[in-house]
Design an enzyme around this catalytic site. Sequence first.
Site, mmCIF file in Angstrom:
data_model
loop_
_atom_site.group_PDB
_atom_site.id
_atom_site.type_symbol
_atom_site.label_atom_id
_atom_site.label_comp_id
_atom_site.label_asym_id
_atom_site.label_seq_id
_atom_site.Cartn_x
_atom_site.Cartn_y
_atom_site.Cartn_z
ATOM 1 N N ARG A 173 38.420 -24.350 -6.638
ATOM 2 C CA ARG A 173 37.898 -25.179 -5.554
ATOM 3 C C ARG A 173 39.051 -25.852 -4.816
ATOM 4 N NH1 ARG A 173 33.946 -22.634 -6.330
ATOM 5 N NH2 ARG A 173 31.804 -23.379 -6.741
ATOM 6 N N HIS A 197 37.389 -17.639 0.687
ATOM 7 C CA HIS A 197 36.553 -17.905 -0.488
ATOM 8 C C HIS A 197 35.820 -16.638 -0.952
ATOM 9 C CE1 HIS A 197 34.697 -21.592 -2.632
ATOM 10 N NE2 HIS A 197 34.730 -20.562 -3.454
#
Length: 312
Positions: free
Chosen positions: A227, A275
Amino acid sequence: MPLQLPHLIIATARPSETTRWADEFRKAYPDWKVDEFVAGQPSTGATYAVVWQPDTALFKQEPTLRATFNLGAGVDAVAGRIPAEMPLYRLEDAGMAEQMAEYALYGVLRAVGRFQPYEEQAREGKWKAYRPIDRRQWPVAVLGLGAIGSKIAKVIASLGYPVRGWSRRLHEADFPCYAGEEGLKACVSASRILVNALPLTPQTEGLINRDLLSNLQPGGFLINVARGGHLVDADVLDALKSGHLSGALLDAFTQEPLPADHPYWGIPSVMVTPHISGITVRELALEQIGSRIELLQQGKPAAGRVDHSQGY
């Protein structure tokens, strides 16, 4: 009396994605009732929610929910939105571990310059062979030893790179493992490549900062498959500017999409990806969530339950 069939409600950040997942569950489990969440509508009476970044109104609108299933391994996007007493289950792998191991391995190959010199000279029509790399000079630290981090560590170690792993609790593995604050420092200081595969929790937010990076061997390389909140961007940028970090492969950011004016875009030694290091494989997610719901229907425990106090 026969058990009542499961009643699902699907809630994601985008209506089109909600519909797609709902259609997939209807195909996979045609006897189940599957609804799509629409804020402001009357309760559907659903017993299980399947979510990704759901509207917090879901849990007030659907008071009959018994459990929630997250369409991903990381639960930071839902943990703060769900009632503390609500059982929450996360995906364990669902096809993501192999993808993320490949991604991390690609980062290692970029770090050691395995193919870059050949790519550059090929554009110039040059023919020149280089000496093989010495893997012993590129020890790797993997932070986070869950299903994904363990897979990453094993794949990299299988190719002869020295690997160390760190997690909150001490693990047993075929490579050295560390735990705790002192263990983190020891793990990173013995390494030149840092792979982050941690869950995002209050304890790990901002963990990859100036202090941690200063322990990494000079000319190190950062790979982030977890993250964006783990990174203190200003500290990472300073380490890149000073040369303490030779480069980075980054897949997650505090703001996504990454703003067009973000400094990461302008650094040649930094590769940004949107991502995509581990994308949920729908078929595996459907099977995993469905089998767990069937266990809960029988009053049996199901794997993947999140400890709300730990955040994973």
